[in-house]
Write an enzyme that holds these catalytic residues in place. Structure first.
Site, PDB file in Angstrom:
ATOM      1  N   GLU A 164      -4.708   2.366  -4.216  1.00  0.00           N
ATOM      2  CA  GLU A 164      -3.245   2.425  -4.107  1.00  0.00           C
ATOM      3  C   GLU A 164      -2.671   1.118  -3.569  1.00  0.00           C
ATOM      4  O   GLU A 164      -1.545   1.086  -3.078  1.00  0.00           O
ATOM      5  CB  GLU A 164      -2.825   3.601  -3.207  1.00  0.00           C
ATOM      6  CG  GLU A 164      -3.215   3.491  -1.751  1.00  0.00           C
ATOM      7  CD  GLU A 164      -4.610   4.032  -1.430  1.00  0.00           C
ATOM      8  OE1 GLU A 164      -4.828   4.424  -0.270  1.00  0.00           O
ATOM      9  OE2 GLU A 164      -5.466   4.071  -2.335  1.00  0.00           O
ATOM     10  N   ASP A 169       0.861  -1.184   0.000  1.00  0.00           N
ATOM     11  CA  ASP A 169       0.000   0.000   0.000  1.00  0.00           C
ATOM     12  C   ASP A 169       0.898   1.235   0.000  1.00  0.00           C
ATOM     13  O   ASP A 169       1.882   1.295   0.752  1.00  0.00           O
ATOM     14  CB  ASP A 169      -0.907   0.001   1.233  1.00  0.00           C
ATOM     15  CG  ASP A 169      -1.891   1.151   1.224  1.00  0.00           C
ATOM     16  OD1 ASP A 169      -3.007   0.965   0.714  1.00  0.00           O
ATOM     17  OD2 ASP A 169      -1.547   2.232   1.735  1.00  0.00           O
ATOM     18  N   ILE A 170       0.584   2.207  -0.859  1.00  0.00           N
ATOM     19  CA  ILE A 170       1.369   3.442  -0.901  1.00  0.00           C
ATOM     20  C   ILE A 170       1.060   4.264   0.354  1.00  0.00           C
ATOM     21  O   ILE A 170      -0.104   4.531   0.674  1.00  0.00           O
ATOM     22  CB  ILE A 170       1.039   4.268  -2.157  1.00  0.00           C
ATOM     23  CG1 ILE A 170       1.356   3.457  -3.415  1.00  0.00           C
ATOM     24  CG2 ILE A 170       1.825   5.579  -2.162  1.00  0.00           C
ATOM     25  CD1 ILE A 170       0.975   4.145  -4.711  1.00  0.00           C
ATOM     26  N   ASP A 221      -2.351  10.046  -9.879  1.00  0.00           N
ATOM     27  CA  ASP A 221      -2.228   9.018 -10.914  1.00  0.00           C
ATOM     28  C   ASP A 221      -0.766   8.838 -11.335  1.00  0.00           C
ATOM     29  O   ASP A 221      -0.316   7.715 -11.597  1.00  0.00           O
ATOM     30  CB  ASP A 221      -3.064   9.399 -12.137  1.00  0.00           C
ATOM     31  CG  ASP A 221      -4.556   9.214 -11.911  1.00  0.00           C
ATOM     32  OD1 ASP A 221      -4.931   8.608 -10.892  1.00  0.00           O
ATOM     33  OD2 ASP A 221      -5.344   9.677 -12.760  1.00  0.00           O
ATOM     34  N   ASN A 265      -3.119  13.082  -3.228  1.00  0.00           N
ATOM     35  CA  ASN A 265      -4.323  13.480  -3.970  1.00  0.00           C
ATOM     36  C   ASN A 265      -4.880  14.798  -3.456  1.00  0.00           C
ATOM     37  O   ASN A 265      -5.263  15.673  -4.239  1.00  0.00           O
ATOM     38  CB  ASN A 265      -5.386  12.387  -3.853  1.00  0.00           C
ATOM     39  CG  ASN A 265      -5.249  11.308  -4.917  1.00  0.00           C
ATOM     40  OD1 ASN A 265      -4.699  11.540  -5.984  1.00  0.00           O
ATOM     41  ND2 ASN A 265      -5.731  10.120  -4.610  1.00  0.00           N
TER      42      ASN A 265
END
Length: 298
Positions: free
Chosen positions: A219, A176-177, A193, A184
């Site tokens: 993500e 997971d980022i 993106d 965002n």
């Protein structure tokens, strides 16, 4: 309408190309399908001889079949049906891949001519290519170009079957980022993106040929490594983490750094997809709780 006239009308209008030759190889019939595929009208070919090299058939080796090795000519000689893949010369100059079938025409035991039927094989090849491309598109995440969730699940199930039937273990890594929402909210979805693409290319570049990395959603990513033990899985996971940690995205003079948290587990006993993914997911959250940008394995 007499039988011969009826047959002529039917053959004249079918989709496939059809033409007749007599024993001298003079073209005596040329249907609308032949006009469509070759570009030559009936009035341009009737009465001519096929050995005049009108269509300039060549095979895949570049041999000019109208001059040597013509399947239609061979059928006139021995009365045998033949099939071949050849390339004809279209009136507009380009080559067309066609599948041809030659059949003798007989009166009693005497060969009085032959017929060649041909299909535009390039249309079939294009259709097959389009279908193959659609299959690929259906299995890929359009933003990151990684495998999508559907294909990742299919691949994961195949690894479970290998484990069940052959005893081959595999490793799964849930990623997971970190603080992706911040990117965002701060920079907008376009930059978000771009971050997803950067991370995807980075972790995708660490793959072995037997492995797969897919976008699970948002993500989140899942990597599946075949035939690994815990030490090997740890090294592969840390390699991905390190590569992402050392990647940057330049935005209007500012370098944006990202990191990922990972949960890794080796699957050595048959299980179901949900429980395997949950185990890796729980380990990923353990990495988050310990400060992010780390791997937890278990």
């Amino acid at each position: 309408m007499r039988g011969e006239e009826l047959y002529s009308v039917i053959l004249g209008n079918i989709h496939e190309g059809v033409y007749f030759v007599d024993t001298e190889r003079k073209i005596t019939f040329w249907n609308k399908g032949a006009e469509r595929i070759t570009g030559y009208l009936e009035t341009e070919v009737l009465g001519k001889f096929c050995y005049e090299n009108i269509l300039k058939h060549v095979n895949q080796q570049g041999i000019h079949l109208c001059l040597q090795g013509c399947p239609l000519h061979q059928t006139l000689i021995d009365g045998q049906d033949r099939e071949a893949l050849v390339y004809l010369h279209h009136k507009n100059g380009h080559r067309v891949s066609v599948k041809v079938k030659t059949i003798p025409m007989c009166e009693g035991d005497t060969i009085v001519g032959a017929v060649e039927l041909f299909n535009d094989n390039s249309e079939r090849e294009e259709l097959e290519n389009n279908l193959e491309n659609l299959k690929v598109l259906a299995m890929k995440d359009q933003l990151t170009n990684l495998a999508n969730r559907r294909y990742t699940e299919i691949f994961l199930n195949s690894k479970m079957q290998e484990l069940d039937k052959l005893g081959i273990p595999f490793g799964i890594v849930f990623m997971d980022i970190d603080r992706f929402k911040v990117f965002n909210d701060t920079y907008g979805h376009e930059i978000g993106d771009a971050v997803l693409k950067m991370v995807s290319k980075t972790i995708g570049g660490s793959l072995r040929s037997t492995d797969l990395i897919g976008r699970w959603g948002g993500e989140e990513f899942i990597a599946i490594f075949s035939g690994v033990d815990e030490k090997q899985l740890w090294d592969l996971s840390e390699k991905m983490r390190m590569l992402v940690e050392n990647s940057t995205l330049d935005v209007e003079g500012e370098s944006l750094y990202v990191s990922i948290s990972l949960g890794a587990t080796v699957v050595v006993e048959p299980s179901d997809l949900d429980s395997v993914v949950k185990r890796a997911d729980d380990l990923m959250y353990e990495s988050k709780a310990k400060g992010r940008n780390r791997t937890s394995i278990g």
